[in-house]
Design a protein around this motif. Structure first.
Motif, short mmCIF file in Angstrom:
data_model
loop_
_atom_site.label_atom_id
_atom_site.label_comp_id
_atom_site.label_asym_id
_atom_site.label_seq_id
_atom_site.Cartn_x
_atom_site.Cartn_y
_atom_site.Cartn_z
N GLU A 142 -1.54 -4.26 -0.91
CA GLU A 142 -1.64 -5.50 -1.05
C GLU A 142 -2.93 -6.02 -2.11
O GLU A 142 -3.39 -5.39 -2.71
N GLU A 143 -1.69 -6.64 -3.26
CA GLU A 143 -2.69 -6.16 -4.94
C GLU A 143 -2.91 -7.61 -5.12
O GLU A 143 -3.92 -7.21 -6.38
N LYS A 144 -3.42 -8.17 -4.25
CA LYS A 144 -4.85 -9.39 -4.47
C LYS A 144 -6.16 -8.55 -3.78
O LYS A 144 -7.27 -8.94 -4.52
N TYR A 145 -5.93 -6.91 -3.31
CA TYR A 145 -7.05 -6.46 -3.16
C TYR A 145 -7.75 -5.57 -4.64
O TYR A 145 -6.82 -5.04 -4.81
N LYS A 146 -8.91 -5.25 -4.37
CA LYS A 146 -9.62 -4.86 -5.76
C LYS A 146 -10.14 -2.89 -5.05
O LYS A 146 -9.20 -2.12 -6.00
N LEU A 147 -10.19 -3.34 -3.78
CA LEU A 147 -10.60 -1.89 -3.68
C LEU A 147 -10.11 -1.54 -2.15
O LEU A 147 -10.22 -0.33 -1.63
N ARG A 148 -9.70 -2.82 -1.15
CA ARG A 148 -9.22 -2.06 -0.05
C ARG A 148 -7.88 -2.10 0.95
O ARG A 148 -7.90 -2.22 1.75
N ALA A 149 -7.30 -2.20 -0.42
CA ALA A 149 -5.38 -2.03 0.26
C ALA A 149 -4.93 -0.82 1.01
O ALA A 149 -4.20 -1.58 1.83
N GLU A 150 -5.61 -0.35 1.07
CA GLU A 150 -5.33 1.00 2.00
C GLU A 150 -5.84 0.45 3.63
O GLU A 150 -5.29 0.85 4.11
N PHE A 151 -7.63 -0.18 3.29
CA PHE A 151 -7.75 -0.22 4.43
C PHE A 151 -6.86 -1.18 4.93
O PHE A 151 -6.35 -1.70 6.55
N ASN A 152 -6.76 -2.50 4.37
CA ASN A 152 -5.48 -3.37 5.31
C ASN A 152 -4.17 -3.26 5.63
O ASN A 152 -3.53 -3.14 5.96
N TRP A 153 -3.31 -2.28 4.79
CA TRP A 153 -2.29 -0.98 4.69
C TRP A 153 -2.44 -0.87 6.15
O TRP A 153 -2.12 -0.63 7.17
#
Length: 369
Positions: free
Chosen positions: A174-185
């Motif tokens: 999710e490209e709206k996240y700056k730092l935690r897109a891996e966590f979201n994934w």
């Protein structure tokens, strides 16, 4: 179709890309492809990459250099190019633990079917010392969610994950996240009921001090985690002023570990302050960390003029203590020791005085160089 797709994202990586590539092309297991996704580096990164192409077999190495809209956009661009069954991100400067990692992981895949395989990642300090390994052992959905909620928002280190490419179907970063897109994934994978296998292998070594480790980014990271938890209706209070004791303990443990590693390397924080032309400093926080910082600086050219602390009236060190409401004497810098609250404290201090401000964490990181 290769078994593994190893993806390396790089931006002006310089010589660090060489180490990462060597850890890939020396693997004893050769059924892989290595995708280099470069963000149009202006240094010699591409020159180094192309000079190492000779060490790969056939079409194992594929190089792409193109502009992107940030790290997660670059990761998504690379994912669109994968041909392998399992994807692992090994970014510039990081490396596999040894030459047998892919072979060992392939054996686990052969024995046990899962959508995602993960192992342990070792954190490496600038002097090359491995100070700790992040252990994460959970496979069942309820245990994974428990680890996320109660383990200070833990997930396996992304460099130590081999995920079936179907884990990315309708679940890109999710490209709206700056730092935690891996966590979201990763959370999405759990709620999509992707099966997980703990390999019990030490997969990689990664350099500490990355972008997400910067003190100024912690508030952003926690805000993104709150958003992710809210989207998935995960009940967890992580407000920084009301709770988050586990998060605070984890952050302070990493800070102290960094400090001990620095001392083991024969370094202190004083030279970093001297390099900044600092002669006088105030320490925000008269607790354990503040006392240790004072003791490290007391016999140097840096004068500790006073502490700032609303809870402590007497430092016991012969140094004045001011509360936040007091007028503070002018100093060259204010060093903030409660690093998990740094973003809030920095805002409050900036509204009161114009002194330069630095977190103890940032100061320790500067002191390595």
């Amino acid at each position: 179709m290769p078994l593994f797709s190893i993806i390396t994202i790089c931006y002006n990586a310089g010589k660090s890309i060489d180490k990462t590539m060597k850890s890939v092309y020396t693997q004893t297991f050769q059924d892989y492809e290595h995708i280099i996704q470069d963000g149009r580096s202006a240094d010699k990164t591409l020159e180094i990459v192309e000079s190492r192409e000779q060490y790969y077999l056939g079409n194992q190495l594929r190089i792409f250099s193109e502009s992107d809209a940030g790290i997660y956009n670059a990761m998504n661009k690379a994912l669109e190019k994968v041909k392998g069954q399992f994807v692992c991100f090994m970014n510039a400067g990081d490396e596999f633990e040894n030459v047998h990692v892919l072979e060992a992981v392939s054996e686990v895949i052969r024995r046990k079917e899962a959508d995602m395989y993960y192992g342990t990642a070792a954190q490496v300090y600038p002097n090359g010392v491995i100070r700790n390994q992040f252990l994460y052992h959970a496979e069942k959905e309820k245990d994974l969610i428990s680890a996320l909620v109660n383990g200070v928002f833990m997930m396996p280190c992304h460099q130590a994950i081999f995920a079936n490419k179907k884990c990315f179907a309708d679940n890109m970063f999710e490209e709206k996240y700056k730092l935690r897109a891996e966590f979201n994934w990763f959370v999405n994978c759990i709620f999509k009921q992707m099966t997980v296998c703990d390999t019990n292998l030490l997969i990689c070594k990664y350099l500490r001090g990355g972008f997400s480790d910067k003190t100024g980014n912690r508030e952003i990271a926690e805000r993104e985690i709150r958003d992710i938890f809210e989207i998935h209706k995960i009940d967890r209070r992580i407000d920084k002023r009301e709770g988050s004791g586990g998060a605070k303990a984890a952050v302070e443990f990493k800070l102290i570990d960094n400090w001990l590693a620095l001392r083991s390397a024969g370094k202190t924080v004083a030279p970093a302050l001297v390099k900044r032309q600092i002669r006088s400093a105030a320490i925000y926080g008269c607790g354990i960390l503040g006392n240790h910082l004072y003791n490290e600086l007391k016999d140097t050219t840096i004068e500790i003029s006073y502490f700032i602390d609303n809870q402590v009236k007497n430092s016991g060190l012969g140094v004045d203590v001011f509360c936040f409401q007091d007028d503070w004497p002018v100093v060259d810098i204010i060093i903030v020791t409660p690093v998990i609250y740094y973003d809030i404290i920095e805002d409050e201090i900036s509204n009161k005085v114009k002194h330069p401000i630095i977190s103890l964490e940032e100061l320790l990181n500067e002191s390595w160089y």
